[in-house]
Design a protein around this motif. Structure first.
Motif, PDB file in Angstrom:
ATOM      1  N   THR A  19      53.223  30.235  69.207  1.00  0.00           N
ATOM      2  CA  THR A  19      54.333  30.678  70.043  1.00  0.00           C
ATOM      3  C   THR A  19      54.334  29.859  71.323  1.00  0.00           C
ATOM      4  O   THR A  19      53.315  29.764  71.997  1.00  0.00           O
ATOM      5  N   TYR A  20      55.461  29.223  71.591  1.00  0.00           N
ATOM      6  CA  TYR A  20      55.615  28.483  72.851  1.00  0.00           C
ATOM      7  C   TYR A  20      56.502  29.307  73.773  1.00  0.00           C
ATOM      8  O   TYR A  20      57.697  29.419  73.537  1.00  0.00           O
ATOM      9  N   ALA A  21      55.912  29.894  74.791  1.00  0.00           N
ATOM     10  CA  ALA A  21      56.687  30.672  75.774  1.00  0.00           C
ATOM     11  C   ALA A  21      57.732  31.550  75.096  1.00  0.00           C
ATOM     12  O   ALA A  21      58.910  31.531  75.426  1.00  0.00           O
ATOM     13  N   GLY A  22      57.271  32.286  74.079  1.00  0.00           N
ATOM     14  CA  GLY A  22      58.174  33.233  73.423  1.00  0.00           C
ATOM     15  C   GLY A  22      58.925  32.662  72.248  1.00  0.00           C
ATOM     16  O   GLY A  22      59.425  33.388  71.402  1.00  0.00           O
ATOM     17  N   VAL A  23      58.991  31.317  72.148  1.00  0.00           N
ATOM     18  CA  VAL A  23      59.657  30.713  71.004  1.00  0.00           C
ATOM     19  C   VAL A  23      58.622  30.518  69.910  1.00  0.00           C
ATOM     20  O   VAL A  23      57.564  29.947  70.145  1.00  0.00           O
ATOM     21  N   GLN A  24      58.949  31.021  68.715  1.00  0.00           N
ATOM     22  CA  GLN A  24      57.972  30.930  67.643  1.00  0.00           C
ATOM     23  C   GLN A  24      58.158  29.647  66.845  1.00  0.00           C
ATOM     24  O   GLN A  24      59.165  29.462  66.168  1.00  0.00           O
ATOM     25  N   ALA A  25      57.187  28.727  66.946  1.00  0.00           N
ATOM     26  CA  ALA A  25      57.259  27.467  66.214  1.00  0.00           C
ATOM     27  C   ALA A  25      56.765  27.657  64.792  1.00  0.00           C
ATOM     28  O   ALA A  25      57.254  27.027  63.867  1.00  0.00           O
ATOM     29  N   ASN A  26      55.757  28.495  64.629  1.00  0.00           N
ATOM     30  CA  ASN A  26      55.252  28.840  63.306  1.00  0.00           C
ATOM     31  C   ASN A  26      54.943  30.334  63.286  1.00  0.00           C
ATOM     32  O   ASN A  26      54.376  30.863  64.238  1.00  0.00           O
ATOM     33  N   VAL A  27      55.344  30.995  62.189  1.00  0.00           N
ATOM     34  CA  VAL A  27      55.105  32.424  62.090  1.00  0.00           C
ATOM     35  C   VAL A  27      54.342  32.747  60.816  1.00  0.00           C
ATOM     36  O   VAL A  27      54.826  32.497  59.717  1.00  0.00           O
ATOM     37  N   ASP A  28      53.114  33.267  60.992  1.00  0.00           N
ATOM     38  CA  ASP A  28      52.335  33.786  59.871  1.00  0.00           C
ATOM     39  C   ASP A  28      52.372  32.888  58.637  1.00  0.00           C
ATOM     40  O   ASP A  28      52.776  33.320  57.557  1.00  0.00           O
ATOM     41  N   VAL A  29      51.961  31.639  58.818  1.00  0.00           N
ATOM     42  CA  VAL A  29      51.976  30.721  57.679  1.00  0.00           C
ATOM     43  C   VAL A  29      50.700  30.898  56.863  1.00  0.00           C
ATOM     44  O   VAL A  29      49.596  30.734  57.366  1.00  0.00           O
ATOM     45  N   ASP A  30      50.876  31.283  55.591  1.00  0.00           N
ATOM     46  CA  ASP A  30      49.768  31.330  54.636  1.00  0.00           C
ATOM     47  C   ASP A  30      49.924  30.123  53.723  1.00  0.00           C
ATOM     48  O   ASP A  30      50.904  30.034  52.971  1.00  0.00           O
ATOM     49  N   PHE A  31      48.986  29.205  53.774  1.00  0.00           N
ATOM     50  CA  PHE A  31      49.156  27.920  53.113  1.00  0.00           C
ATOM     51  C   PHE A  31      47.879  27.587  52.374  1.00  0.00           C
ATOM     52  O   PHE A  31      46.785  27.759  52.894  1.00  0.00           O
ATOM     53  N   ASP A  32      48.008  27.126  51.128  1.00  0.00           N
ATOM     54  CA  ASP A  32      46.836  26.747  50.332  1.00  0.00           C
ATOM     55  C   ASP A  32      47.029  25.346  49.795  1.00  0.00           C
ATOM     56  O   ASP A  32      48.058  25.059  49.182  1.00  0.00           O
ATOM     57  N   LEU A  33      46.043  24.498  50.004  1.00  0.00           N
ATOM     58  CA  LEU A  33      46.130  23.120  49.516  1.00  0.00           C
ATOM     59  C   LEU A  33      44.932  22.852  48.607  1.00  0.00           C
ATOM     60  O   LEU A  33      43.797  22.782  49.070  1.00  0.00           O
ATOM     61  N   PRO A  34      45.185  22.720  47.282  1.00  0.00           N
ATOM     62  CA  PRO A  34      44.067  22.492  46.356  1.00  0.00           C
ATOM     63  C   PRO A  34      43.469  21.099  46.543  1.00  0.00           C
ATOM     64  O   PRO A  34      44.181  20.159  46.887  1.00  0.00           O
ATOM     65  N   THR A  35      42.173  21.004  46.275  1.00  0.00           N
ATOM     66  CA  THR A  35      41.467  19.739  46.402  1.00  0.00           C
ATOM     67  C   THR A  35      42.094  18.678  45.498  1.00  0.00           C
ATOM     68  O   THR A  35      42.383  18.941  44.333  1.00  0.00           O
ATOM     69  N   GLY A  36      42.317  17.500  46.059  1.00  0.00           N
ATOM     70  CA  GLY A  36      42.797  16.374  45.272  1.00  0.00           C
ATOM     71  C   GLY A  36      44.306  16.271  45.143  1.00  0.00           C
ATOM     72  O   GLY A  36      44.826  15.301  44.606  1.00  0.00           O
ATOM     73  N   GLN A  37      45.021  17.278  45.668  1.00  0.00           N
ATOM     74  CA  GLN A  37      46.476  17.258  45.506  1.00  0.00           C
ATOM     75  C   GLN A  37      47.163  16.386  46.569  1.00  0.00           C
ATOM     76  O   GLN A  37      46.678  16.275  47.689  1.00  0.00           O
ATOM     77  N   ILE A  38      48.280  15.780  46.176  1.00  0.00           N
ATOM     78  CA  ILE A  38      49.147  15.139  47.166  1.00  0.00           C
ATOM     79  C   ILE A  38      50.294  16.103  47.437  1.00  0.00           C
ATOM     80  O   ILE A  38      51.101  16.396  46.552  1.00  0.00           O
ATOM     81  N   ARG A  39      50.314  16.627  48.647  1.00  0.00           N
ATOM     82  CA  ARG A  39      51.286  17.661  48.996  1.00  0.00           C
ATOM     83  C   ARG A  39      52.220  17.115  50.069  1.00  0.00           C
ATOM     84  O   ARG A  39      51.763  16.519  51.048  1.00  0.00           O
TER      85      ARG A  39
END
Lengths: 242, 311
Positions: free
Chosen positions: A21-41
């Motif tokens: 949150t930047y001064a009340g502006v939400q740049a990212n909200v509750d990001v659940d992210f999974d990156l498997p080993t070896g993947q190009i994402r």
């Protein structure tokens, strides 16, 4: 117990509830992210979707407001950036950032030596990206395209387990973009997270795509699934969501 | 042997020969130049190589000077222990000031270091019962000896200065090519990039300040030892600015720039004051012209234009 990513392989990187949150502006909200080993994402999304903020929180350049980042099953949320890099993360800047006053070779050597590489690593990486014959030039004398390539070379020289590239092809000529695609496809074994606007690069290199919009994950899937996703089309075209 | 080391050894040999060739007056000047060049080399490690512009190095110079002079004057310490006390004192002061000042950057760093140095200067004045303040004190000549040599004689002074200058030059030459020195240069060139390559920038800068401060302290101690005097004016603001001028003139981030800049400045003052009472005016104009036409200093410009291998 190894955490499992979306594709079933152990996840090298996981975020849970990652928020900025930047001064009340939400740049990212509750990001659940999974990156498997070896993947190009690929990480895509309209301008201002929060992509750079998100990867900034992964590598520690930007402190998260809340949430956790796990790398290789280790909570790195509180580690400073240089400690995260030492665990095996490499990061290339969106705005070209090389040591302009030093030679091309010294730029790559600074990256390689910190990560335990030798002069042989430096020579090999320079040859791989085609900068061998410019090795003794000051990096500041290189063309913009070559500086972008050098930036990638510095990442390669770190021999990272996770390579985060923030818009690597921005401003590159078509031929350079083609070389970049070949370079990425040739990196077997390295997990890659790529922020990219150039859709041909995304579609030809990425195995899996995450779409961010308004700071949250809008969709995830293979390139074909993403291409066909009406929500993604809406976000990009600015039409009302279907 | 590579060119950089050969050049350093050549300069050291030339300075050794100079004693036998130069008239006594100039040999005396050169002894002083070598001691102040040690100071400038210490400053250069922080400023020229790491990009840390400190305006408070007189604090480290003064810590070394008083570390040696007070232990000799009040406790009768012989030369070597007094020199060690000086090095430990300046290293400790640099470690503490570095840890605090490095929480700031840029202009704030300049001001914080300046303020610490001013506090050090005022401390020297406050304890004038021991330091005799601005007036200072003369070191007992009987103590200014080392291994049988009289360091207050012209030859003893010259070769002691040369020995310590040579050791410092070779040390700096080795540091700037070692991984530590190359990391410092990386920080100077692009700090965010160095961080994102995994360098612990804060810690490296702290080490740089400690090494830089200790070398500056060595110079202060050597000055007191060889010229037999310690006074608070050496810890005052002008002595923080002088190494900056020496380094800028000679070439920041070059190993020999500090020597060249120091020699140039001291002779500039020397020659212009023999011409007129308004020698500061002449010196000032020359300095302005040099910084206009040689912004990278003499050796920095030489390296850029002709000798890219110059260390």
């Amino acid at each position: 117990m190894a955490a499992l990513g979306a594709a079933g392989a152990p996840a090298i990187l996981q975020t849970r509830g990652l928020t900025k949150t930047y001064a009340g502006v939400q740049a990212n909200v509750d990001v659940d992210f999974d990156l498997p080993t070896g993947q190009i994402r690929a990480l895509i999304g309209p301008n201002g979707a929060g992509k750079s903020t998100f990867v900034g929180m992964l590598c520690g350049r930007i402190p998260a407001t809340r949430g956790t980042v796990m790398f290789d099953n280790k909570d790195i949320s509180r580690l400073p950036a240089h400690r995260r890099i030492r665990l095996g993360i490499a990061y290339t800047f969106q705005i070209t950032s090389v040591f302009t006053g030093l030679s091309v070779r010294e730029n790559v050597a600074l990256a390689a030596h910190r990560a335990g590489g030798t002069e042989a690593t430096v020579t090999e990486v320079l040859a791989r990206v085609g900068l061998s014959d410019r090795a003794d030039q000051p990096a500041g004398d290189l063309s913009y395209g070559h500086q972008r390539i050098l930036e990638i070379a510095m990442g390669l020289a770190q021999k990272p387990r996770l390579f985060i590239l923030d818009e690597p092809t921005q401003g590159l000529a078509e031929s350079e973009v083609a070389e970049f695609k070949a370079l990425i496809r040739g990196l077997s074994g390295t997990t890659i997270l790529l922020i990219e606007h150039n859709m041909s690069v995304v579609m030809e290199t990425a195995q899996f795509i995450t779409v961010l919009n308004h700071g949250a994950i809008l969709a995830e899937g293979t390139p074909e699934q993403i291409r066909a996703n009406p929500h993604v089309q809406a976000a990009y075209l600015g039409t009302e969501d279907a | 042997m590579d060119r950089a080391l050969a050049l350093h050894l050549g300069v050291i040999a030339a300075l050794g020969l100079a004693y036998f060739v130069l008239p006594a007056y100039h040999a005396g000047n050169l002894a002083r130049i070598m001691v102040l060049a040690i100071y400038a080399m210490g400053f250069n490690l922080a400023f020229g190589y790491t990009g840390l512009l400190s305006l408070g190095h007189a604090l480290f110079f003064g810590a070394g000077m008083y570390g040696l002079a007070l232990s000799m004057q009040h406790f009768g310490a012989p030369t070597l222990p007094a020199l060690l006390i000086a090095l430990v004192a300046s290293a400790l002061v640099a470690a503490v000031v570095g840890a605090l000042a490095l929480r700031t950057k840029g202009v704030a760093f300049m001001i914080v270091t300046l303020m610490f140095a001013q506090a050090g200067y005022l401390t020297a004045l406050y304890f004038s019962a021991w330091t005799r303040g601005e007036e200072g004190f003369v070191l007992p000549q009987a103590l200014r000896r080392f291994a049988g040599f009289d360091l207050s004689s012209a030859a003893g002074r010259y070769f002691a200065a040369l020995l310590l200058f040579a050791l410092t030059l070779l040390l700096i030459g080795a540091i700037v090519r070692a991984p530590f020195g190359r990391a410092l240069i990386a920080i100077r060139e692009n700090e965010p990039r160095a961080t994102m390559l995994g360098y612990d920038v804060q810690r490296l800068k702290w080490f740089a300040i400690i090494v830089s401060g200790t070398i500056s302290g060595l110079a202060g101690a050597t000055y007191a030892l060889l010229f037999g005097y310690a006074g608070a004016s050496f810890a005052a603001v002008p002595y923080s600015i002088l190494p900056l001028l020496y380094v800028l003139l000679g070439g920041a981030g070059t190993t020999l720039g500090p020597l060249v800049g120091t020699a140039f400045m001291i002779y500039l003052f020397d020659l212009s004051s023999s011409l007129t009472d308004a020698y500061m005016l002449i010196a000032g104009v020359v300095l302005v012209l040099l910084t206009m036409f040689l912004p990278q200093g003499m050796l920095g410009t030489l390296r850029k234009r002709a000798l890219p291998w110059l260390p």
